[in-house]
Scaffold this motif. Structure first.
Motif, PDB file in Angstrom:
ATOM      1  N   TRP A   1      -6.895 -24.329  17.166  1.00  0.00           N
ATOM      2  CA  TRP A   1      -5.502 -23.170  17.770  1.00  0.00           C
ATOM      3  C   TRP A   1      -5.439 -23.538  18.986  1.00  0.00           C
ATOM      4  O   TRP A   1      -4.402 -23.562  20.432  1.00  0.00           O
ATOM      5  N   SER A   2      -6.494 -24.432  20.464  1.00  0.00           N
ATOM      6  CA  SER A   2      -6.052 -24.519  21.833  1.00  0.00           C
ATOM      7  C   SER A   2      -5.554 -25.817  21.932  1.00  0.00           C
ATOM      8  O   SER A   2      -5.058 -26.013  22.701  1.00  0.00           O
ATOM      9  N   SER A   3      -5.502 -27.046  21.152  1.00  0.00           N
ATOM     10  CA  SER A   3      -4.907 -27.748  20.726  1.00  0.00           C
ATOM     11  C   SER A   3      -3.160 -27.505  20.634  1.00  0.00           C
ATOM     12  O   SER A   3      -2.745 -27.930  21.585  1.00  0.00           O
TER      13      SER A   3
ATOM     14  N   ASP B   1     -10.842 -33.727  28.437  1.00  0.00           N
ATOM     15  CA  ASP B   1     -10.476 -32.356  29.210  1.00  0.00           C
ATOM     16  C   ASP B   1     -11.162 -31.916  29.764  1.00  0.00           C
ATOM     17  O   ASP B   1     -10.470 -31.761  30.818  1.00  0.00           O
ATOM     18  N   ILE B   2     -12.281 -32.238  30.471  1.00  0.00           N
ATOM     19  CA  ILE B   2     -13.543 -31.574  31.318  1.00  0.00           C
ATOM     20  C   ILE B   2     -12.268 -32.309  32.707  1.00  0.00           C
ATOM     21  O   ILE B   2     -11.819 -32.513  33.507  1.00  0.00           O
TER      22      ILE B   2
ATOM     23  N   MET C   1      -8.805 -22.519  27.482  1.00  0.00           N
ATOM     24  CA  MET C   1      -8.435 -23.435  26.346  1.00  0.00           C
ATOM     25  C   MET C   1      -9.329 -25.295  26.233  1.00  0.00           C
ATOM     26  O   MET C   1      -9.120 -25.685  25.522  1.00  0.00           O
ATOM     27  N   LEU C   2      -9.023 -25.307  27.876  1.00  0.00           N
ATOM     28  CA  LEU C   2      -9.532 -26.718  27.793  1.00  0.00           C
ATOM     29  C   LEU C   2     -10.702 -26.570  27.414  1.00  0.00           C
ATOM     30  O   LEU C   2     -11.658 -28.028  27.649  1.00  0.00           O
ATOM     31  N   LEU C   3     -11.399 -26.253  28.145  1.00  0.00           N
ATOM     32  CA  LEU C   3     -12.972 -25.777  28.088  1.00  0.00           C
ATOM     33  C   LEU C   3     -13.399 -25.467  27.074  1.00  0.00           C
ATOM     34  O   LEU C   3     -14.477 -26.014  26.329  1.00  0.00           O
ATOM     35  N   ASN C   4     -12.968 -24.481  26.222  1.00  0.00           N
ATOM     36  CA  ASN C   4     -13.077 -24.235  25.295  1.00  0.00           C
ATOM     37  C   ASN C   4     -12.837 -26.206  23.909  1.00  0.00           C
ATOM     38  O   ASN C   4     -14.084 -25.488  23.208  1.00  0.00           O
ATOM     39  N   ARG C   5     -12.175 -26.896  24.379  1.00  0.00           N
ATOM     40  CA  ARG C   5     -12.131 -28.155  23.614  1.00  0.00           C
ATOM     41  C   ARG C   5     -12.479 -28.473  23.332  1.00  0.00           C
ATOM     42  O   ARG C   5     -13.285 -29.270  22.867  1.00  0.00           O
ATOM     43  N   ALA C   6     -13.240 -28.622  24.491  1.00  0.00           N
ATOM     44  CA  ALA C   6     -14.421 -29.762  25.297  1.00  0.00           C
ATOM     45  C   ALA C   6     -15.187 -28.883  24.550  1.00  0.00           C
ATOM     46  O   ALA C   6     -16.796 -29.658  24.210  1.00  0.00           O
ATOM     47  N   GLU C   7     -16.244 -28.217  24.886  1.00  0.00           N
ATOM     48  CA  GLU C   7     -17.611 -27.512  24.248  1.00  0.00           C
ATOM     49  C   GLU C   7     -17.241 -27.816  22.899  1.00  0.00           C
ATOM     50  O   GLU C   7     -17.736 -28.269  22.095  1.00  0.00           O
ATOM     51  N   ALA C   8     -16.074 -27.722  22.099  1.00  0.00           N
ATOM     52  CA  ALA C   8     -16.376 -27.759  20.563  1.00  0.00           C
ATOM     53  C   ALA C   8     -15.824 -29.468  20.068  1.00  0.00           C
ATOM     54  O   ALA C   8     -16.727 -29.475  19.392  1.00  0.00           O
ATOM     55  N   TYR C   9     -15.323 -29.847  21.527  1.00  0.00           N
ATOM     56  CA  TYR C   9     -16.154 -31.334  21.203  1.00  0.00           C
ATOM     57  C   TYR C   9     -17.341 -31.874  21.081  1.00  0.00           C
ATOM     58  O   TYR C   9     -17.758 -32.848  20.290  1.00  0.00           O
TER      59      TYR C   9
ATOM     60  N   SER D   1       0.406 -31.821  24.012  1.00  0.00           N
ATOM     61  CA  SER D   1       0.182 -33.149  24.444  1.00  0.00           C
ATOM     62  C   SER D   1      -0.063 -33.847  26.157  1.00  0.00           C
ATOM     63  O   SER D   1      -0.457 -34.545  26.254  1.00  0.00           O
ATOM     64  N   ASN D   2      -0.048 -33.058  27.544  1.00  0.00           N
ATOM     65  CA  ASN D   2       0.197 -33.365  28.859  1.00  0.00           C
ATOM     66  C   ASN D   2      -0.792 -31.657  29.299  1.00  0.00           C
ATOM     67  O   ASN D   2       0.259 -30.690  30.589  1.00  0.00           O
ATOM     68  N   PRO D   3      -2.157 -30.875  28.801  1.00  0.00           N
ATOM     69  CA  PRO D   3      -2.272 -30.005  29.165  1.00  0.00           C
ATOM     70  C   PRO D   3      -2.278 -29.608  30.760  1.00  0.00           C
ATOM     71  O   PRO D   3      -2.261 -28.717  31.393  1.00  0.00           O
ATOM     72  N   GLY D   4      -2.456 -30.662  31.493  1.00  0.00           N
ATOM     73  CA  GLY D   4      -2.360 -30.748  33.186  1.00  0.00           C
ATOM     74  C   GLY D   4      -1.252 -30.036  33.443  1.00  0.00           C
ATOM     75  O   GLY D   4      -1.767 -29.547  34.515  1.00  0.00           O
ATOM     76  N   ARG D   5       0.075 -30.114  33.186  1.00  0.00           N
ATOM     77  CA  ARG D   5       1.356 -29.505  33.938  1.00  0.00           C
ATOM     78  C   ARG D   5       0.958 -27.751  33.480  1.00  0.00           C
ATOM     79  O   ARG D   5       1.534 -27.036  34.676  1.00  0.00           O
ATOM     80  N   PHE D   6      -0.212 -26.806  33.034  1.00  0.00           N
ATOM     81  CA  PHE D   6       0.007 -26.369  32.355  1.00  0.00           C
ATOM     82  C   PHE D   6      -1.806 -25.255  33.409  1.00  0.00           C
ATOM     83  O   PHE D   6      -1.495 -24.042  33.652  1.00  0.00           O
TER      84      PHE D   6
END
Length: 509
Positions: free
Chosen positions: A234-236, A384-385, A358-366, A241-246
């Motif tokens: 869901w986070s992805s 992601d971090i 969303m970035l932190l959730n995905r990093a934690e999941a990884y 592909s470029n989350p830093g933009r947002f």
């Protein structure tokens, strides 16, 4: 006045009073038989009570600053001391309970009306919205008033009533069910509601469950449930592909004068891509809570310097690396990050879902699945971090060696009189070695990014973190006064007296 139109007026400078659009109409007086009336009913499917006042004071984000001898109101005192709360009114457990079940009732009324009208295609987006609203309200209730979801105990831990229909019998008695049953029904509503959403159907999508916001809710739900594969899915979809933009422009935010209303408005801005969904709340948290000084029960300089934002972390050596470092209030030793506050009409606006989460959730999941998937998943978490830190601080990118160097063996575990950000995790989670260092780093970063927003309490419950109550005088630790252990029953707020008096089983104490 339509509530969402009122929010638009606030940002255009026309807002004067919020009482009209916050007024809830009794369901029995509503005759809902058109598309427009369904939309109006769903305005009230969004609660106007936020949990931050409860959860921030119950967490480790507050100490007793005994330097101030002023009396403490019963409400914050009950939250801080993990006491059963008899207080009613704004921000109380009773107010939150009533408000969220009232929102659920409106969601159910919309669903029943749509079904009675034959579920025309034009109403399907509102059916999806109602299902997601119902799921979200139950999600907040179960995570406040129940134990955290654990696969081993969720089938026996007491839940909260999951309302699938409007109240037809004023004398009905409801069974609490279990945490597992509540989570199962939340998941069912999310799965059913998400495909029906259509952002074009909504008046102000940023204040409604637009598609990305609903995906973000699914991401948070699965994080709390511990289904980390779904968190990544869901986070992805949201991050692309470029989350830093947002991400939020933290540098721009920090450049605004720290007590200026413009900074508060910027943080909760509808135009910010990072804000996936915003909420409007009637709350004293931003007036007599975190943004007011002096307070006796409060976040403070010592806490931040030893375990918070002003301690070295993934963002670098102390607060100098942060674009929005917060401020220590002179004389009071209180610590504040000026980003939320009271808007005209005493309305508190707060982001409910953000790209940062969303970035932190995905990093934690990884990190959590890296023991099964391999060390490459730690590298994905690191990416992601680093992406977040590129916006949040001047420290980026980071390396695995840096994470281990900060949170590994060189950092001692927290004790009440020698505090650090590294607090022992629930041993049953089996998080060890480099993975543990990553989790400590992520929890420290989450604590910094989401300060004052009410998320820390849920992280404490998710990881079984224990809390010490401490007295601090003029910036110095004096003594420990209480302790919340990993298995302490007080980790679940007590049900409101009205629910207990109606026959509902109270939480054990």
């Amino acid at each position: 006045m339509n509530r969402f139109i009122a929010i638009l007026m606030l940002f255009s400078g026309l807002f004067t009073s919020c009482n009209d659009f916050l007024q809830k109409s009794p369901l029995e007086e509503l005759k809902v038989d058109t598309e427009e009336k369904v939309r109006q009913v769903l305005v009230n499917a969004y609660p106007t009570t936020h949990w931050a006042y409860m959860s921030e004071l119950a967490s480790d984000e507050a100490d007793d600053l005994v330097f101030f001898t002023n009396n403490v109101d019963d409400l914050p005192k009950a939250f801080y001391l993990w006491e059963d709360c008899e207080v009613t009114g704004k921000d109380s457990p009773q107010a939150l309970w009533h408000d969220y079940y009232n929102a659920i009732a409106h969601a159910n009324l919309a669903l029943e009306t749509i079904a009675e009208m034959g579920e025309p295609e034009a109403l399907l987006p509102y059916k999806g919205e109602a299902l997601i609203c119902r799921a979200f309200c139950h999600f907040i209730l179960v995570n406040l008033f129940c134990k955290h979801y654990h696969e081993q105990s969720c089938r026996t831990d007491a839940g909260i009533p999951y309302m699938l229909a409007t109240e037809k019998n004023g004398n009905a008695r409801y069974d609490r069910g279990t945490v597992g049953e509540v989570y199962s029904r939340i998941e069912k509503d999310i799965i059913a509601g998400l495909p029906l959403l259509d952002d074009h159907a909504y008046t102000v999508p940023k204040y409604q469950f637009n598609t990305k916001a609903a995906m973000a809710f699914a991401c948070r739900f699965y994080l709390y449930k511990g289904d980390f594969e779904q968190v990544i899915v869901w986070s992805s979809q949201i991050l692309g592909s470029n989350p830093g933009r947002f991400l939020r422009n933290w540098s721009e935010l920090g450049a605004l004068f720290y007590t200026d209303y413009e900074r508060i408005k910027n943080y909760s801005g509808m135009d910010a891509d990072c804000n996936l969904m915003l909420g409007s709340f009637q709350s004293n948290w931003s007036t007599s809570g975190c943004m007011t000084s002096p307070l006796r029960l409060a976040n403070n300089a010592l806490l931040q310097q030893t375990e918070g934002m002003h301690r070295s972390g993934l963002w670098g050596a102390g607060y100098e690396a942060l674009h929005v470092p917060g401020a220590i209030v002179p004389l009071s030793y209180q610590f504040v990050v000026y980003k939320i506050g009271s808007h005209p009409g005493n309305l508190m606006l707060m982001p409910l879902f953000t790209m940062e989460e969303m970035l932190l959730n995905r990093a934690e999941a990884y990190v959590r699945i890296s023991d099964e998937k391999g060390a490459d998943y730690l590298n994905l978490a690191l990416d992601d971090i680093s992406t977040l830190l590129a916006a949040y601080s001047t420290q980026h990118p980071i390396t695995r060696e840096m994470v281990e160097g900060i949170y590994g063996s060189s950092m001692e575990y927290y004790t009440w009189d020698t505090p650090t950000p590294k607090k022992a995790l629930d041993a049953t989670l089996a998080i060890t070695g480099e993975r543990e260092s990553f989790i400590h780093g992520l929890l420290h970063l989450r604590r910094s990014v989401f300060i004052h927003e009410g998320f820390r309490w849920f992280d404490i419950k998710r990881y079984g973190i224990e809390i010490y109550r401490r007295e601090i005088e003029e910036g110095q630790l004096i003594r420990q006064t209480d302790f919340l252990s990993r298995k302490d029953e007080r980790r679940a707020f007590q049900l409101p007296p009205q629910a207990i008096h109606a026959g509902m089983q109270p939480n054990p104490r």
